[in-house]
Design a protein around this motif. Structure first.
Motif, PDB file in Angstrom:
ATOM      1  N   THR A  22       8.678   4.545   9.537  1.00 48.96           N
ATOM      2  CA  THR A  22       8.640   3.122   9.111  1.00 48.96           C
ATOM      3  C   THR A  22       8.899   2.935   7.524  1.00 48.96           C
ATOM      4  OG1 THR A  22       6.655   2.842  10.915  1.00 48.96           O
ATOM      5  CG2 THR A  22       6.533   1.353   8.876  1.00 48.96           C
ATOM      6  N   LEU A  23       8.372   3.889   6.774  1.00 51.86           N
ATOM      7  CA  LEU A  23       8.718   3.838   5.451  1.00 51.86           C
ATOM      8  C   LEU A  23      10.275   3.836   5.299  1.00 51.86           C
ATOM      9  CD1 LEU A  23       5.624   6.018   4.240  1.00 51.86           C
ATOM     10  CD2 LEU A  23       6.054   3.603   3.686  1.00 51.86           C
ATOM     11  N   ARG A  24      10.925   4.576   5.867  1.00 52.62           N
ATOM     12  CA  ARG A  24      12.325   4.849   5.585  1.00 52.62           C
ATOM     13  C   ARG A  24      12.866   3.455   5.983  1.00 52.62           C
ATOM     14  NH1 ARG A  24      11.688  10.181   7.702  1.00 52.62           N
ATOM     15  NH2 ARG A  24      12.231   9.345   9.760  1.00 52.62           N
ATOM     16  N   ASP A  25      12.282   2.735   6.952  1.00 49.51           N
ATOM     17  CA  ASP A  25      13.103   1.534   7.526  1.00 49.51           C
ATOM     18  C   ASP A  25      12.917   0.519   6.475  1.00 49.51           C
ATOM     19  OD1 ASP A  25      14.114   3.070   9.917  1.00 49.51           O
ATOM     20  OD2 ASP A  25      12.308   2.033  11.189  1.00 49.51           O
ATOM     21  N   ASN A  26      12.065   0.769   5.725  1.00 46.86           N
ATOM     22  CA  ASN A  26      11.523  -0.454   4.743  1.00 46.86           C
ATOM     23  C   ASN A  26      11.890  -0.061   3.383  1.00 46.86           C
ATOM     24  OD1 ASN A  26       9.790  -2.793   6.187  1.00 46.86           O
ATOM     25  ND2 ASN A  26       9.409  -0.854   7.222  1.00 46.86           N
ATOM     26  N   ASP A  27      12.795   1.179   3.476  1.00 45.49           N
ATOM     27  CA  ASP A  27      13.536   1.445   1.953  1.00 45.49           C
ATOM     28  C   ASP A  27      12.006   1.690   1.105  1.00 45.49           C
ATOM     29  OD1 ASP A  27      15.148   2.348   0.076  1.00 45.49           O
ATOM     30  OD2 ASP A  27      15.378   0.082  -0.589  1.00 45.49           O
ATOM     31  N   ILE A  28      11.002   2.346   1.393  1.00 47.71           N
ATOM     32  CA  ILE A  28      10.011   2.794   0.882  1.00 47.71           C
ATOM     33  C   ILE A  28       9.597   4.238   0.716  1.00 47.71           C
ATOM     34  CG2 ILE A  28       7.382   2.642   0.304  1.00 47.71           C
ATOM     35  CD1 ILE A  28       7.615  -0.366   1.775  1.00 47.71           C
ATOM     36  N   ALA A  29       9.445   5.116  -0.400  1.00 48.52           N
ATOM     37  CA  ALA A  29       9.260   6.472  -0.419  1.00 48.52           C
ATOM     38  C   ALA A  29       7.805   6.464  -0.843  1.00 48.52           C
ATOM     39  CB  ALA A  29      10.334   7.208  -1.293  1.00 48.52           C
ATOM     40  N   ILE A  30       7.253   7.719  -0.382  1.00 48.00           N
ATOM     41  CA  ILE A  30       5.928   8.388  -0.555  1.00 48.00           C
ATOM     42  C   ILE A  30       5.926   8.930  -1.982  1.00 48.00           C
ATOM     43  CG2 ILE A  30       3.908   9.524  -0.164  1.00 48.00           C
ATOM     44  CD1 ILE A  30       4.498   9.124   2.791  1.00 48.00           C
ATOM     45  N   LEU A  31       5.115   8.414  -2.930  1.00 48.20           N
ATOM     46  CA  LEU A  31       5.077   9.249  -4.328  1.00 48.20           C
ATOM     47  C   LEU A  31       3.833  10.248  -4.303  1.00 48.20           C
ATOM     48  CD1 LEU A  31       5.933   6.746  -7.092  1.00 48.20           C
ATOM     49  CD2 LEU A  31       7.306   8.426  -6.212  1.00 48.20           C
ATOM     50  N   GLY A  32       2.656   9.546  -3.966  1.00 48.01           N
ATOM     51  CA  GLY A  32       1.285  10.243  -3.812  1.00 48.01           C
ATOM     52  C   GLY A  32       0.569   9.800  -2.810  1.00 48.01           C
ATOM     53  N   MET A  33      -0.776  10.249  -2.916  1.00 48.00           N
ATOM     54  CA  MET A  33      -1.825  10.140  -1.962  1.00 48.00           C
ATOM     55  C   MET A  33      -3.229   9.967  -2.607  1.00 48.00           C
ATOM     56  SD  MET A  33      -2.455  11.997   1.691  1.00 48.00           S
ATOM     57  CE  MET A  33      -4.165  13.159   1.230  1.00 48.00           C
ATOM     58  N   CYS A  34      -4.159   8.978  -2.189  1.00 47.61           N
ATOM     59  CA  CYS A  34      -5.567   9.045  -2.692  1.00 47.61           C
ATOM     60  C   CYS A  34      -6.317   9.750  -1.664  1.00 47.61           C
ATOM     61  CB  CYS A  34      -5.892   7.458  -2.674  1.00 47.61           C
ATOM     62  SG  CYS A  34      -5.332   6.742  -4.226  1.00 47.61           S
ATOM     63  N   GLY A  35      -6.811  11.077  -2.059  1.00 47.07           N
ATOM     64  CA  GLY A  35      -7.402  11.945  -1.045  1.00 47.07           C
ATOM     65  C   GLY A  35      -8.985  12.159  -1.463  1.00 47.07           C
TER      66      GLY A  35
END
Length: 270
Positions: A59-72
């Protein structure tokens, strides 16, 4: 500025991850920091199957969005909290996040004062070692009664002494939790910043009021000048938490994010 503009998906607290993706795409934001905060904003959970992880990434790839980090965020002062954080580190690795943010105590209303930080230092060393095995950096956020300022966390970073441990600087939390404006504090701690929660603040210092960027009282032009002078290129993770009443609809969140992204770009001269 080289800092990537990013969406902190906690902005969409109470809404679905798909809403956060739609909002980011509409605002022209190509990076995201995913919230995986147990019992609060659970856009990702460590129980996700491999198929669920791949679906999220697709889903992220399809919307040209990359994950940088996470709030955990978890309560690191409890064994259950530490175990949950270890599992969050594994999730972050599966998602391709490079850093995971946490507080030191309760996720909200953390009024616990840590008088002797020796136990916390050992906990953070152990968790940083686990994170290093995944190639991930751990960042403690300005939050709570004990670590409300960047200067306090910078001191903690020095004690932990791990190369993959640093500071997640929240420009509004320092006001809420420490009654401290972010400017001088940011200057003191910019060299250990991993991630910046770019959050505006309005109203009294103790009031839960975090509007769209540009709608509050924070001088972000001054914030960006400090970051440039310090050569801090940490991501600018836009986080909007509204008032205690929350947003009236997802459309209100979309609008606030769109205006925030525009304000940040304008401040950067883009």
């Amino acid at each position: 500025m080289e800092n990537k503009i990013c969406l902190n998906s906690n902005t969409y607290h109470g809404f679905e991850f798909a809403d956060a993706v739609s909002g980011a795409r509409a605002a022209g934001i190509h990076f995201i920091e995913i919230a995986a905060v147990r019992g609060y904003t659970e856009h990702a959970r460590w129980e996700m199957t491999d198929d669920e992880v791949e679906s999220m990434l697709a889903t992220l790839r399809d919307n040209d969005i990359a994950i940088l980090g996470m709030c955990g965020h978890t309560n690191l002062m409890t064994e259950d909290g530490r175990e949950n954080f270890r599992k969050n580190l594994g999730l972050a690795a599966r998602l391709g996040a490079s850093y995971v943010v946490t507080g030191t105590g309760e996720t909200h209303g953390d009024e616990h004062v840590i008088e002797d930080d020796s136990e916390l230092v050992e906990i953070l060393r152990e968790l940083s070692a686990v994170a290093a095995g995944y190639g991930i950096t751990v960042a403690v956020e300005t939050h709570g009664a004990s670590y409300g300022t960047g200067a306090q966390i910078k001191e903690l970073v020095g004690k932990v002494g791990a190369s993959n441990f640093g500071l997640a600087y929240d420009t509004a939390n320092v006001i809420l939790y420490a009654d401290t404006l972010p400017y001088d504090d940011l200057k003191q701690s910019a060299d250990v910043i991993v991630d910046i929660h770019l959050k505006d603040k309005a109203g009294e210092s103790t009031e839960w009021n975090f509007p769209a960027i540009g709608d509050g009282d924070t001088d972000f032009r001054r914030v960006f000048s400090i970051l440039e002078e310090a050569r801090c290129i940490a991501p600018l993770s836009i986080e909007i938490e509204f008032t205690a009443a929350g947003p009236s609809s997802v459309d209100e969140v979309h609008d606030a994010l769109l205006r925030s992204a525009h304000a940040v770009r304008e401040l950067r001269g883009e």
